[in-house]
Design a protein around this motif. Sequence first.
Motif, PDB file in Angstrom:
ATOM      1  N   VAL A 196       0.845  -1.184   0.000  1.00 49.01           N
ATOM      2  CA  VAL A 196       0.000   0.000   0.000  1.00 49.01           C
ATOM      3  C   VAL A 196       0.883   1.237   0.000  1.00 49.01           C
ATOM      4  N   ARG A 197       0.717   2.081  -1.007  1.00 47.06           N
ATOM      5  CA  ARG A 197       1.446   3.346  -1.101  1.00 47.06           C
ATOM      6  C   ARG A 197       0.482   4.486  -0.792  1.00 47.06           C
ATOM      7  N   PRO A 198       0.974   5.712  -0.650  1.00 42.24           N
ATOM      8  CA  PRO A 198       0.053   6.836  -0.446  1.00 42.24           C
ATOM      9  C   PRO A 198      -1.013   6.948  -1.532  1.00 42.24           C
ATOM     10  N   ILE A 199      -0.638   6.681  -2.806  1.00 47.40           N
ATOM     11  CA  ILE A 199      -1.624   6.658  -3.889  1.00 47.40           C
ATOM     12  C   ILE A 199      -1.552   5.310  -4.592  1.00 47.40           C
ATOM     13  N   ASN A 200      -2.679   4.622  -4.646  1.00 48.16           N
ATOM     14  CA  ASN A 200      -2.763   3.299  -5.260  1.00 48.16           C
ATOM     15  C   ASN A 200      -3.812   3.349  -6.368  1.00 48.16           C
ATOM     16  N   GLU A 255      -6.490  17.060 -14.135  1.00 45.74           N
ATOM     17  CA  GLU A 255      -6.352  17.962 -12.998  1.00 45.74           C
ATOM     18  C   GLU A 255      -6.750  17.275 -11.697  1.00 45.74           C
ATOM     19  N   LEU A 256      -7.671  16.319 -11.776  1.00 43.93           N
ATOM     20  CA  LEU A 256      -8.045  15.561 -10.584  1.00 43.93           C
ATOM     21  C   LEU A 256      -6.840  14.793 -10.047  1.00 43.93           C
ATOM     22  N   ALA A 257      -6.020  14.253 -10.954  1.00 44.93           N
ATOM     23  CA  ALA A 257      -4.807  13.548 -10.533  1.00 44.93           C
ATOM     24  C   ALA A 257      -3.859  14.493  -9.807  1.00 44.93           C
ATOM     25  N   THR A 258      -3.698  15.704 -10.329  1.00 46.58           N
ATOM     26  CA  THR A 258      -2.850  16.691  -9.660  1.00 46.58           C
ATOM     27  C   THR A 258      -3.410  17.043  -8.288  1.00 46.58           C
ATOM     28  N   PHE A 259      -4.723  17.198  -8.213  1.00 43.80           N
ATOM     29  CA  PHE A 259      -5.362  17.467  -6.917  1.00 43.80           C
ATOM     30  C   PHE A 259      -5.068  16.341  -5.932  1.00 43.80           C
ATOM     31  N   PHE A 260      -5.144  15.098  -6.381  1.00 42.29           N
ATOM     32  CA  PHE A 260      -4.861  13.958  -5.505  1.00 42.29           C
ATOM     33  C   PHE A 260      -3.440  14.035  -4.947  1.00 42.29           C
ATOM     34  N   THR A 261      -2.470  14.290  -5.801  1.00 39.38           N
ATOM     35  CA  THR A 261      -1.080  14.339  -5.322  1.00 39.38           C
ATOM     36  C   THR A 261      -0.885  15.470  -4.328  1.00 39.38           C
ATOM     37  N   GLN A 262      -1.513  16.601  -4.571  1.00 44.69           N
ATOM     38  CA  GLN A 262      -1.354  17.745  -3.676  1.00 44.69           C
ATOM     39  C   GLN A 262      -1.999  17.506  -2.319  1.00 44.69           C
ATOM     40  N   ILE A 263      -3.214  16.933  -2.318  1.00 44.67           N
ATOM     41  CA  ILE A 263      -3.914  16.718  -1.054  1.00 44.67           C
ATOM     42  C   ILE A 263      -3.246  15.618  -0.237  1.00 44.67           C
ATOM     43  N   VAL A 264      -2.669  14.616  -0.902  1.00 43.63           N
ATOM     44  CA  VAL A 264      -1.970  13.547  -0.184  1.00 43.63           C
ATOM     45  C   VAL A 264      -0.701  14.091   0.467  1.00 43.63           C
ATOM     46  N   HIS A 302      -1.404  13.829   4.160  1.00 46.93           N
ATOM     47  CA  HIS A 302      -0.907  12.462   4.403  1.00 46.93           C
ATOM     48  C   HIS A 302      -2.014  11.414   4.339  1.00 46.93           C
ATOM     49  N   HIS A 303      -2.966  11.637   3.441  1.00 46.34           N
ATOM     50  CA  HIS A 303      -4.009  10.632   3.212  1.00 46.34           C
ATOM     51  C   HIS A 303      -3.427   9.440   2.457  1.00 46.34           C
ATOM     52  N   THR A 304      -4.196   8.359   2.438  1.00 47.36           N
ATOM     53  CA  THR A 304      -3.921   7.212   1.578  1.00 47.36           C
ATOM     54  C   THR A 304      -5.107   7.045   0.640  1.00 47.36           C
ATOM     55  N   LEU A 305      -4.830   6.954  -0.668  1.00 54.01           N
ATOM     56  CA  LEU A 305      -5.897   6.853  -1.656  1.00 54.01           C
ATOM     57  C   LEU A 305      -5.807   5.530  -2.403  1.00 54.01           C
ATOM     58  N   GLY A 355       8.872  15.705 -10.433  1.00 55.17           N
ATOM     59  CA  GLY A 355       9.292  15.902  -9.050  1.00 55.17           C
ATOM     60  C   GLY A 355       8.240  16.473  -8.136  1.00 55.17           C
ATOM     61  N   ALA A 356       7.005  16.618  -8.621  1.00 50.57           N
ATOM     62  CA  ALA A 356       5.937  17.133  -7.772  1.00 50.57           C
ATOM     63  C   ALA A 356       5.454  16.082  -6.771  1.00 50.57           C
ATOM     64  N   PHE A 357       5.739  14.823  -7.063  1.00 50.23           N
ATOM     65  CA  PHE A 357       5.321  13.723  -6.193  1.00 50.23           C
ATOM     66  C   PHE A 357       6.349  12.606  -6.332  1.00 50.23           C
ATOM     67  N   ARG A 358       6.662  11.932  -5.246  1.00 52.50           N
ATOM     68  CA  ARG A 358       7.700  10.896  -5.293  1.00 52.50           C
ATOM     69  C   ARG A 358       7.203   9.662  -6.044  1.00 52.50           C
ATOM     70  N   PRO A 359       7.959   9.160  -7.006  1.00 53.81           N
ATOM     71  CA  PRO A 359       7.526   7.969  -7.749  1.00 53.81           C
ATOM     72  C   PRO A 359       7.251   6.774  -6.842  1.00 53.81           C
ATOM     73  N   GLU A 360       8.026   6.639  -5.771  1.00 51.75           N
ATOM     74  CA  GLU A 360       7.840   5.489  -4.878  1.00 51.75           C
ATOM     75  C   GLU A 360       6.570   5.584  -4.047  1.00 51.75           C
ATOM     76  N   ASP A 361       5.886   6.717  -4.089  1.00 49.94           N
ATOM     77  CA  ASP A 361       4.634   6.867  -3.354  1.00 49.94           C
ATOM     78  C   ASP A 361       3.412   6.555  -4.211  1.00 49.94           C
ATOM     79  N   ILE A 362       3.634   6.094  -5.437  1.00 48.30           N
ATOM     80  CA  ILE A 362       2.533   5.730  -6.334  1.00 48.30           C
ATOM     81  C   ILE A 362       2.655   4.258  -6.714  1.00 48.30           C
ATOM     82  N   SER A 363       1.565   3.544  -6.631  1.00 44.04           N
ATOM     83  CA  SER A 363       1.517   2.148  -7.058  1.00 44.04           C
ATOM     84  C   SER A 363       0.362   1.980  -8.035  1.00 44.04           C
TER      85      SER A 363
END
Length: 446
Positions: free
Chosen positions: A19-23, A355-364, A368-371, A391-399
């Motif tokens: 489980v990553r911050p964004i899945n 833009e929804l994807a960008t919103f997700f990365t920013q809010i996480v 520190h939510h998990t999506l 570089g706006a979001f860490r690659p290792e935080d997305i699965s």
Amino acid sequence: MRISVTDFRCFHIANDINVRPINILVGENSAGKSSFLSAVRFLLDLFREDAKATFNRDPFYLGSYEQIAHYRGGRFGRAKEFGFSFTDRVDLPHLERRQRLFDRIDLVEQLPEEQSTDISFFNNRSQPAISDITFKCGPFGFSASLKDQISLKIFGPGIVLDIPTKRVRGYDPLIYDLSFVEFLIRDGRFLLRGPDADRSPHDTLLGFVYDLYQSAKRTLPREVVASAPVRSKPSRTYNPGESIPAADGEHIPFVLSQIKEFDKELWTEVARTLTQFGKASGLFEAVNVKRLSNTESGPFQLVVSSGGSKSNIIDVGYGVSQCLPILTDLIRAPARSLFLLQQPEVHLHPKAQAELATFFTQIVKRKHHTLFVETHSDHLIDRMRTEARDGAFRPEDISILYFHRKGHDVKIHSLTLDGKGNIQGAPPSYRQFFLTEELRSLGVKS
């Protein structure tokens, strides 16, 4: 956190899903994405004191044991049991503070940072009931058997305690409530009989395992919110209702009215964040609440500003009312909440999907939510990859969890991103349909 499911719905075995911050969950229809989301919610609700775990609550209705247990076909038939497992951290600082009060700090030094929990279910009157649960952290933990006769064992280095269960009354195997197990652990020293009942080794082990279990639960998300793929229809006028999260987002108009009326600081954050997303996506410029009376319990409207004019929410594009519940819940939820989102891109233009994807990365990053995002949108996935590349979001935080059906079983492939946003670990079947369609459009025979 790592999650495994065994003989659950369409899964025979799906091991150690990281489980990553964004899945991002992708795959064809009926490939098990929603089933997996339901397993995640059930697991977390089972250990949250403010939630009631169930296999049948909006938006996930799984049915009875016959519909939930995996069917392998032929001589294998229906699975006699199914199970969930998860591995997660323990809040060691909290545990250390507790143990200093009881002079048990030396026990903390024997612990790893992770705990594991295994739960199995059996068929009880056509419904799934918990058969066994085992909690382990290093040499400490407990195991409970609930199938035929309730039994509980507490274990530590070189010791196993059998806790009497005669005082358990009114236990219903079809109500998923583990509070009685915690009661037996906490008060086990009063239930033990014999000359050693009140001596230090028993009290120390029971008290430590109880605190250890509580410290493990502290790492779980503070809230779990699940949304349906088709959300509520907008209305011209709203009346006060309930603020309890509903899968279809029906609670959001009332929530917005309450926030504006009673929490000015939160309203400023909600209004600002909605405006940022609305402008970036081209959906709207602002969303506001307009009261139609002077009383707090009176009717109200949602007003959407766009293109220099203001309109009732029912008179603007359907995408506004469909994305508003997701946006609002993500903004207002306490930090470290977990969201299970089914097709959040419904009714959104590709620009808004991105833009929804960008919103997700920013809010996480901010909260520190998990999506967990079940989607069929390439635009959403590609924007996630771009955010990682830039570089706006860490690659290792997305699965990217790719669900691939083969026969009676479904395999979950855990795909990752490299520093350039490229997808790593994809099997040959991933996106095969899209490649074939592209070749067809170019007149190339496959």
